[in-house]
Structures are given as structure tokens and as C-alpha cells.
Design a protein around this motif. Sequence first.
Motif, PDB file in Angstrom:
ATOM      1  N   LYS A 162       0.764  -1.167   0.474  1.00 46.55           N
ATOM      2  CA  LYS A 162       0.248  -0.174  -0.112  1.00 46.55           C
ATOM      3  C   LYS A 162       0.885   1.017   0.142  1.00 46.55           C
ATOM      4  O   LYS A 162       1.710   1.508   0.647  1.00 46.55           O
ATOM      5  N   VAL A 163       0.601   2.128  -1.021  1.00 42.16           N
ATOM      6  CA  VAL A 163       1.549   3.550  -1.429  1.00 42.16           C
ATOM      7  C   VAL A 163       0.129   4.402  -1.191  1.00 42.16           C
ATOM      8  O   VAL A 163      -0.464   4.871  -1.728  1.00 42.16           O
ATOM      9  N   LEU A 164       0.290   5.815   0.353  1.00 46.87           N
ATOM     10  CA  LEU A 164      -0.705   5.980   0.157  1.00 46.87           C
ATOM     11  C   LEU A 164      -0.029   8.051  -0.749  1.00 46.87           C
ATOM     12  O   LEU A 164       1.034   8.123  -0.280  1.00 46.87           O
ATOM     13  N   GLU A 165      -0.790   8.287  -1.474  1.00 48.82           N
ATOM     14  CA  GLU A 165      -0.743   9.489  -2.471  1.00 48.82           C
ATOM     15  C   GLU A 165      -1.074  10.629  -1.893  1.00 48.82           C
ATOM     16  O   GLU A 165      -0.983  11.886  -2.067  1.00 48.82           O
ATOM     17  N   GLU A 166      -1.746  10.915  -0.620  1.00 43.92           N
ATOM     18  CA  GLU A 166      -2.198  12.060  -0.132  1.00 43.92           C
ATOM     19  C   GLU A 166      -2.389  10.761   1.474  1.00 43.92           C
ATOM     20  O   GLU A 166      -2.616  10.240   1.509  1.00 43.92           O
ATOM     21  N   HIS A 230     -12.692   7.733   6.252  1.00 45.79           N
ATOM     22  CA  HIS A 230     -11.935   7.624   5.790  1.00 45.79           C
ATOM     23  C   HIS A 230     -11.372   7.187   4.729  1.00 45.79           C
ATOM     24  O   HIS A 230     -11.321   6.446   4.627  1.00 45.79           O
ATOM     25  N   ALA A 231     -11.363   8.366   3.592  1.00 44.17           N
ATOM     26  CA  ALA A 231     -10.389   7.302   2.206  1.00 44.17           C
ATOM     27  C   ALA A 231      -8.988   8.339   1.872  1.00 44.17           C
ATOM     28  O   ALA A 231      -8.638  10.103   2.215  1.00 44.17           O
ATOM     29  N   ALA A 232      -8.475   7.864   1.411  1.00 46.03           N
ATOM     30  CA  ALA A 232      -6.946   8.058   0.595  1.00 46.03           C
ATOM     31  C   ALA A 232      -6.986   7.606  -0.027  1.00 46.03           C
ATOM     32  O   ALA A 232      -7.185   6.427  -0.762  1.00 46.03           O
ATOM     33  N   ARG A 250      -3.961   2.448  -9.450  1.00 47.60           N
ATOM     34  CA  ARG A 250      -4.235   3.772  -8.367  1.00 47.60           C
ATOM     35  C   ARG A 250      -5.602   3.596  -7.816  1.00 47.60           C
ATOM     36  O   ARG A 250      -7.307   3.749  -9.049  1.00 47.60           O
ATOM     37  N   GLY A 251      -6.167   3.840  -7.197  1.00 45.63           N
ATOM     38  CA  GLY A 251      -7.505   3.872  -5.848  1.00 45.63           C
ATOM     39  C   GLY A 251      -8.098   4.418  -4.776  1.00 45.63           C
ATOM     40  O   GLY A 251      -6.699   5.363  -4.471  1.00 45.63           O
ATOM     41  N   TYR A 252      -8.807   4.062  -4.553  1.00 47.45           N
ATOM     42  CA  TYR A 252      -8.821   5.004  -3.117  1.00 47.45           C
ATOM     43  C   TYR A 252      -8.707   3.596  -1.531  1.00 47.45           C
ATOM     44  O   TYR A 252      -9.503   2.535  -1.785  1.00 47.45           O
ATOM     45  N   PHE A 253      -8.038   3.534  -0.823  1.00 46.22           N
ATOM     46  CA  PHE A 253      -8.225   2.794   0.414  1.00 46.22           C
ATOM     47  C   PHE A 253      -9.017   3.465   1.364  1.00 46.22           C
ATOM     48  O   PHE A 253      -9.396   4.883   1.370  1.00 46.22           O
ATOM     49  N   PHE A 254      -9.923   2.580   2.783  1.00 44.91           N
ATOM     50  CA  PHE A 254     -10.197   3.365   2.917  1.00 44.91           C
ATOM     51  C   PHE A 254     -10.059   3.108   5.370  1.00 44.91           C
ATOM     52  O   PHE A 254      -9.287   1.681   5.218  1.00 44.91           O
ATOM     53  N   LYS A 255      -9.689   3.502   5.730  1.00 42.78           N
ATOM     54  CA  LYS A 255     -10.417   3.274   7.314  1.00 42.78           C
ATOM     55  C   LYS A 255     -11.087   4.467   8.140  1.00 42.78           C
ATOM     56  O   LYS A 255     -12.151   4.702   7.642  1.00 42.78           O
TER      57      LYS A 255
END
Length: 256
Positions: A162-166, A230-232, A250-255
Motif C-alpha cells: 500500500k502506497v498512499l499518495e495523500e 475516511h479515504a485516501a 490506483r484508487g482509494y483505501f479506507f479506514k
Amino acid sequence: AENNRRDEILAAKLKAEADKLEKERREQLAAEEAEKIRKAESIARTKKEADEAISRSSEIRSRFKQLNNIKGEEYEEEISGLEAYNDKDFFGVKLNGDFLWRKTTDNLPIQMQKIIGTNYFIAYNGSKGKVYNLYGKPILIDGEEWIDEIVFDKDNNIFKVKVLEEQYTLASSDELDFAWINEHEVDFYKTKADLLTVHNALIDAALAAHKKRYAGTTGAILTLGKRDLHAAGGLSIKADLKFNVLEKNRGYFFKY
């Protein structure tokens, strides 16, 4: 005069739109150039660390005979006795209580962890982590030096990265009971709209289940814990044992 006024308004509008597009183009080019520089610097820094680790590997294998059956840096079976180490001053790797290697933390809050099921480790500094092999060689994953999470799927022999870009931002304030949070089959969605669609469907299902359970009773109130969604945006990467990329999205992870 009226025609001239309309023409001037139209010309001004077209110019403003053209200026906006030009500004966006320049910002995009600047961002792409900055990304090229960042990756080049990352590759150069990683190469220096890797060269040091390759030199160190020979010395390590000479001290630990059980590592001699490993050809160079290639290994697939997990080596027993390997463990992560870190304290206030150092982070590194031990084998049966003896250091294979260690580096200074440079006063950073480093948290070293073993990637379960493998001979790889990840050193977290805050939320970002850097992957190392047992000789202290840093690993680039699709050119990325710092990642947010990595797990090993032993059944399929793949790494999930997982690589967050924001930063995570609020996507929904609708409340969802903890029992239904785990109903998500995946933690990654191609679009934020897809994520919200599943989230809303889970809320509807939770409400329906609650009403069915308490049908015919009085005073039953649906009490859902306050868990904002929350999403990033970021990258989801799957890689093989040699960190060759098998799949990247590329897309969105959540927590919550």
C-alpha cells in the motif's frame, strides 16, 4: 456597441479559460519534473545503501555458516531465528541473538518489524516504511522507496503493498456498527464513488438486520458507534518474491 461589448466579454472569457489551462499545464509539468527528481534522488540514495549492504553480505555469510546455502541475495524459504531489532539508537536485524547488521536511527523514531513469513523487514518512520533484506539492502518497489504497508500472502507467494499518495480525508459521517465494518471484502476501491456505494449498502443492510431483529418490540433504538469513514488515494501493488510488480492499481483505501 452592444455587439462589441459581447465580443469583449467573450474574448475575456476565452482568455481566462486559456490562461487557466496554461496554468494547469505548467503545474502538471512542474509536478512531473518534481516527481522525476524525487525518484532519481531515491534511486541514487538506495543504490548507495544497496552497495554497502552487498559488501556487508559477504562478511555476514562468513560469520553465519547457516546462510552459506543462500545464493547471493536470493532466498525463498524463511530463515528461522531472524528477528527485527530497534532501540533509541539503532535498528537492524539479528540472527539467533547476534546482529547481522544495524544502523543508527539518527535520532528518528524508527520501528523495525519483520514481514511475517519472509526474510524481509520494514523500518517505519512515522506512517511510512522502508523495506530491507536480511543484509540491510533497501528494496525499491516499483521505484517507491517509502511505502505505507506491506504484507506477505504466503498462500500465493505475493507481497501486497500500500502506497498512499495523500492524507486520509473524511468521506462519510454516516454511522456504521463495528460488526458491519468487517463486511467489506476489500480495502481498496478503484474510485471513491465505488467505496461510498459499498459503504451505503452496508449501512442499509445493518439497519434492515436491526429492524428485523427487534421487530415487534418497543423502545428498541439502533445504536451505531460513531465511526466516520475516511479515504485516501494511492497505489495498490502486488509483487512476487523478487519484488517484480505483478499488478498495480490506483484508487482509494479506507479506514474508520
